[in-house]
Design a protein around this motif. Sequence first.
Motif: not given
Length: 264
Positions: A28-44
């Motif tokens: 679940q942390t992998a899912v949360d971090f992918a959403d928070e830090f990869i999907m929402n990386a600068p410039g999406g």
Amino acid sequence: MDRMNFVPGPQAKEQIFNAQGHMFFSRQTAVDFADEFIMNAPGGCGGAHLPLLYQTMLACLNEGDQVGIWFGLRDPDPAAGQEEYPSGELVGHSWALVKTTDGRERHLWEVGRRTPAAAEAHAARAFNAYREAMARFHTQEVPEPIPVDVNAADLPEEFNGKPVISRALSPSNLYYASDRMWYFVDLTSPCDLGSPAILSRPMRSFDALALSALMTLAQGRPPLVFGISNTTDTLGKVPAGYVRASYEADATIGSAEGKPLLVL
């Protein structure tokens, strides 16, 4: 970059102390971090590889798999041949392991005070990315990047048989400097000096530990991680240069003269 106004403080250090040297997480942390830090990386997901990285991170842990991260400190023991460093950095290691549901265990990365530092080219590349993010956040013109020698030595892949990660995640930096440092994780390939870094949002040390482990699982190699520590006269300003450090509280570092410390 949004959140460039995030300022580290007591909460960041409190998280580390409350963990008592061990943190662990599952899928679940992998899912949360992918959403928070990869999907929402600068410039999406503007980087060409980021959508693939996002999907890979979602799949890097199965149900029941667990990642554990340990970090601990102790005073040097002269009887064991552990000398006191002029910097004041103590003895200790941070390391990450993944244990799968079938009982297999893999060492993801490790760092201690004897771990070799990354080449200066990586520090220059990290600084360029940080300064560009600061300039864009303040709607200022982006300064010319400082030169990066793409032929410089690569990050050491192993030390004492363990994969190497940045000195910014060493226990002395976690315990004694995490309330003063912005942590960043490079979302590009750790071995590609020729491409511009794509930085994560600035984060606390606790999140940097977890994201670094997940990036290692997703990419097969530890990412480039670094910390930025500002002084009162550099806070909120686009810096002209930096001072390199392996330990943020290094007692041997003099005045940085308006330059932030870059810990790598």
